[in-house]
Design an enzyme around this catalytic site. Structure first.
Site, mmCIF file in Angstrom:
data_model
loop_
_atom_site.group_PDB
_atom_site.id
_atom_site.type_symbol
_atom_site.label_atom_id
_atom_site.label_comp_id
_atom_site.label_asym_id
_atom_site.label_seq_id
_atom_site.Cartn_x
_atom_site.Cartn_y
_atom_site.Cartn_z
ATOM 1 N N PHE A 223 0.812 -1.225 0.000
ATOM 2 C CA PHE A 223 0.000 0.000 0.000
ATOM 3 C C PHE A 223 0.839 1.265 0.000
ATOM 4 C CE2 PHE A 223 1.015 0.012 4.519
ATOM 5 C CZ PHE A 223 1.096 1.367 4.796
ATOM 6 N N SER B 197 5.357 -6.915 3.344
ATOM 7 C CA SER B 197 5.957 -7.236 4.639
ATOM 8 C C SER B 197 6.743 -8.555 4.549
ATOM 9 C CB SER B 197 4.858 -7.312 5.694
ATOM 10 O OG SER B 197 3.856 -8.202 5.267
ATOM 11 N N CYS C 24 9.496 1.927 3.393
ATOM 12 C CA CYS C 24 10.420 0.829 3.707
ATOM 13 C C CYS C 24 11.834 1.352 3.875
ATOM 14 C CB CYS C 24 10.387 -0.223 2.615
ATOM 15 S SG CYS C 24 11.045 0.387 1.074
HETATM 16 P P1 NAD Z 1 1.565 -6.527 3.060
HETATM 17 O O1 NAD Z 1 2.583 -7.610 3.149
HETATM 18 O O2 NAD Z 1 0.444 -6.535 4.039
HETATM 19 O O3 NAD Z 1 0.869 -6.541 1.615
HETATM 20 C C1 NAD Z 1 1.623 -6.572 0.430
HETATM 21 C C2 NAD Z 1 0.818 -7.306 -0.635
HETATM 22 O O4 NAD Z 1 0.608 -8.655 -0.222
HETATM 23 C C3 NAD Z 1 -0.557 -6.700 -0.887
HETATM 24 O O5 NAD Z 1 -0.801 -6.707 -2.271
HETATM 25 C C4 NAD Z 1 -1.492 -7.632 -0.133
HETATM 26 O O6 NAD Z 1 -2.761 -7.706 -0.712
HETATM 27 C C5 NAD Z 1 -0.782 -8.967 -0.206
HETATM 28 N N1 NAD Z 1 -1.040 -9.806 0.977
HETATM 29 C C6 NAD Z 1 -1.281 -9.385 2.248
HETATM 30 N N2 NAD Z 1 -1.478 -10.432 3.058
HETATM 31 C C7 NAD Z 1 -1.363 -11.546 2.293
HETATM 32 C C8 NAD Z 1 -1.460 -12.948 2.571
HETATM 33 N N3 NAD Z 1 -1.706 -13.415 3.792
HETATM 34 N N4 NAD Z 1 -1.279 -13.805 1.550
HETATM 35 C C9 NAD Z 1 -1.018 -13.362 0.312
HETATM 36 N N5 NAD Z 1 -0.924 -12.042 -0.002
HETATM 37 C C10 NAD Z 1 -1.093 -11.151 0.973
HETATM 38 O O7 NAD Z 1 2.363 -5.143 3.098
HETATM 39 P P2 NAD Z 1 1.768 -3.672 3.191
HETATM 40 O O8 NAD Z 1 1.247 -3.449 4.561
HETATM 41 O O9 NAD Z 1 0.891 -3.401 2.038
HETATM 42 O O10 NAD Z 1 3.105 -2.814 2.969
HETATM 43 C C11 NAD Z 1 3.976 -2.456 3.999
HETATM 44 C C12 NAD Z 1 5.170 -3.378 4.078
HETATM 45 O O11 NAD Z 1 5.868 -3.376 2.836
HETATM 46 C C13 NAD Z 1 6.202 -2.934 5.105
HETATM 47 O O12 NAD Z 1 6.674 -4.068 5.766
HETATM 48 C C14 NAD Z 1 7.287 -2.294 4.262
HETATM 49 O O13 NAD Z 1 8.582 -2.290 4.852
HETATM 50 C C15 NAD Z 1 7.259 -3.162 3.066
HETATM 51 N N6 NAD Z 1 7.866 -2.519 1.903
HETATM 52 C C16 NAD Z 1 9.067 -2.990 1.477
HETATM 53 C C17 NAD Z 1 9.699 -2.392 0.406
HETATM 54 C C18 NAD Z 1 11.017 -2.912 -0.086
HETATM 55 O O14 NAD Z 1 11.400 -2.586 -1.204
HETATM 56 N N7 NAD Z 1 11.709 -3.720 0.678
HETATM 57 C C19 NAD Z 1 9.088 -1.313 -0.237
HETATM 58 C C20 NAD Z 1 7.843 -0.862 0.223
HETATM 59 C C21 NAD Z 1 7.245 -1.487 1.298
#
Ligand code: NAD
Length: 498
Positions: free
Chosen positions: A149, A226, A281
């Site tokens: 997000f 995440s 992130c």
């Molecule tokens: P999230 O892991 O909740 O969601 C990411 C994606 O995974 C979304 O499209 C979501 O729909 C999907 N998802 C969520 N739960 C799932 C499940 N149980 N099974 C399958 N798919 C699922 O992450 P978020 O809250 O949207 O984003 C924030 C996180 O992203 C933070 O941890 C941040 O550090 C990380 N992030 C990392 C980077 C990087 O390049 N390392 C960049 C941006 C954000």
């Protein structure tokens, strides 16, 4: 109420699963749209569409593919204000920050415009008698991106820009929290001349993600989100024989050496720690002053700055940061502040009670600052992803180097110093993927690659830059022999060129 379906085969299609999620406007706390959550069948239909469209797109010469991206860049400029406004409303970040989110994505699309050059292979003339060897990069077929997000414009563009330039068809599964901008980007790609079916947006949750992970026609998956989900995506996708890169969470440290310019360091910390409410992130979440004197000097300047952070609605361009993404995110972050207090950290600034006048139902909280945080505390070990900065005091440089090196996350890190020798030693030794020297958020530009280490990144290749092209293509190597050698008859010994 705005209904957001999917974008498949160049058309908006309504969801048919009967499942929906609310999309909030964090600055007011209102639900502003409903987004459809795709079933496996809907995902399968999108993949079938993409698969049918992909061969013609891969056969289109790369310069023509690049021209579609050039037109897209122009169209985003036309619609920049609309995109930034929607992004800020669905995500919560301020409009100027939303513009940056779009810009950092566009830069990768600009890089991808160079695709005719980037996909060139190697050639060895005369590798043996009458023998030449050459390689070519070819598209994988249908590939997917699953995005978080917190950068609803930038990260989708990091994925679909290079993938589509390389000749793939793309399935984007954006975050269900802020799907509006990814849908608009897909429309603009179509308007730019992309054939229908090459960029599809399937909105959804775990069901559609699992559909992507298990689909036999999806060749590669780029994930950002995440850590727990990144690892799950990596393991399940790889078990199904796919190419997977999964980028996860972070705990980014900023080391402040005793010789650092404290005013500069404090400016950097405030922006990198609290910008976008800490929901980046690459946000700095741990400040590590080296030596007691540096810690005192840092805090003397930092505390009033944190106390005076200007929090506002996303549409207030003068605000330092806006609301968090959801009510649950606010509760989770406040809970971490409670945990920090229980663990014995000293809360110098407490933003838990902040209320935004006129926006009482919005998802706001103020900036929080902890001192005397130690490496065994949960608030140090875990990613908080909110406007909370922890100060861990290090007695010396050795300890300052050890902290980020031994942390389970390894996304970004920064050192502030005037000493070139210390900076050089730090950059060389620290066990983290992206390092800033007097730069708090070292997000590399589009022509370099982006990727964290340890539990911040699973897989072999980074995002964007040359790795982005490698990830979304496969290498074919041709050994050719002309014309007479073949008449020599069969040879049962493995060919050597000597
Ligand atoms: P999230 O892991 O909740 O969601 C990411 C994606 O995974 C979304 O499209 C979501 O729909 C999907 N998802 C969520 N739960 C799932 C499940 N149980 N099974 C399958 N798919 C699922 O992450 P978020 O809250 O949207 O984003 C924030 C996180 O992203 C933070 O941890 C941040 O550090 C990380 N992030 C990392 C980077 C990087 O390049 N390392 C960049 C941006 C954000």
């Amino acid at each position: 109420m705005r209904e957001i379906g999917h974008f498949i085969g160049g058309k908006h299609v309504p969801g048919t699963s009967g499942r929906y999620a609310d999309v909030y406007q964090p600055m007011t706390g209102e639900v502003i749209a409903h987004v459809a959550l795709a079933s496996t069948d809907e995902l399968n239909a999108a993949v079938a569409n993409a698969k049918a469209a992909q061969p013609a797109w891969a056969a289109t010469n790369p310069q023509r593919r690049a021209r579609v991206l050039m037109k897209f860049l122009e169209l985003v400029q036309r619609d920049y204000d609309k995109l930034a406004d929607l992004l800020a409303r669905e995500h919560g970040k301020t409009v100027p920050d939303a513009r940056g989110d779009i810009q950092r994505g566009l830069e990768v699309v600009e890089f991808a415009v160079g695709i005719p050059h980037l996909m060139k292979g190697d050639y060895s003339d005369g590798a043996g008698p009458g023998i030449d060897i050459y390689s070519m990069r070819q598209a994988l077929g249908v590939v997917a991106g699953i995005t978080p997000f917190n950068f609803p414009a930038m990260i989708p563009m990091w994925k679909f820009g290079p993938a589509i330039a390389c000749g793939n068809a793309f399935i984007l599964k954006p975050s269900e929290r802020d799907p509006g901008v990814p849908m608009m980007l897909a429309e603009l790609m179509l308007e730019a001349g992309l054939p229908p079916g090459i960029l599809n947006v399937v909105n959804g949750d775990k069901e559609s993600v699992d559909g992507i992970l298990d689909h036999p026609d999806i060749q590669a998956i780029g994930f950002v989100g995440s850590t727990a989900i990144a690892q799950y995506i990596y393991a399940r996708g790889a078990a199904n024989g796919k190419r997977v890169q999964g980028f996860g969470g972070a705990k980014n440290h900023m080391i402040i050496m005793p010789d650092a310019d404290m005013d500069q360091a404090v400016d950097a910390l405030i922006g990198a720690g609290y910008g976008s409410a800490g929901e980046r992130c690459m946000a700095i979440s741990v400040a590590v002053p080296v030596g007691e004197d540096a810690a005192e000097r840092l805090l003397e300047k930092l505390v009033p700055r944190v106390e005076n952070l200007k929090i506002g609605p996303s549409t207030d361009g003068a605000a330092d940061f806006g609301p968090l993404v959801t009510r649950e995110a606010v509760d989770r972050v406040k809970n971490y502040v409670d945990i920090g207090l229980q663990e014995g950290a000293k809360l110098l600034v407490d933003g838990r009670g902040f209320k935004m006048q006129g926006y009482e139902n919005g998802f706001y909280m103020g900036g929080c600052l902890f001192d005397h945080v130690t490496a065994d505390m949960r608030i140090y070990k875990e990613e908080i992803f909110g406007p909370v900065l922890s100060v861990v005091r290090a007695p010396d440089y050795k300890e300052a180097l050890r902290l980020p090196t031994e942390h389970e996350y390894g996304n970004g890190v920064a050192i502030f110093t005037r000493d070139g020798d210390a900076a050089r030693d730090f950059a060389s030794k620290v066990n983290v993927g992206m390092v800033g020297i007097n730069v708090p958020i070292p997000v590399p530009l589009a022509y370099h690659t982006f990727g964290g280490w340890k539990r911040s990144g699973f897989g072999d290749l980074n995002q964007h830059g040359p790795d982005g092209v490698r990830f979304y293509t496969k290498t074919k190597t041709v050994t050719s022999r002309w014309p007479s050698g073949i008449k020599d008859g069969a040879d049962f010994v493995i060919p050597t060129m000597g």
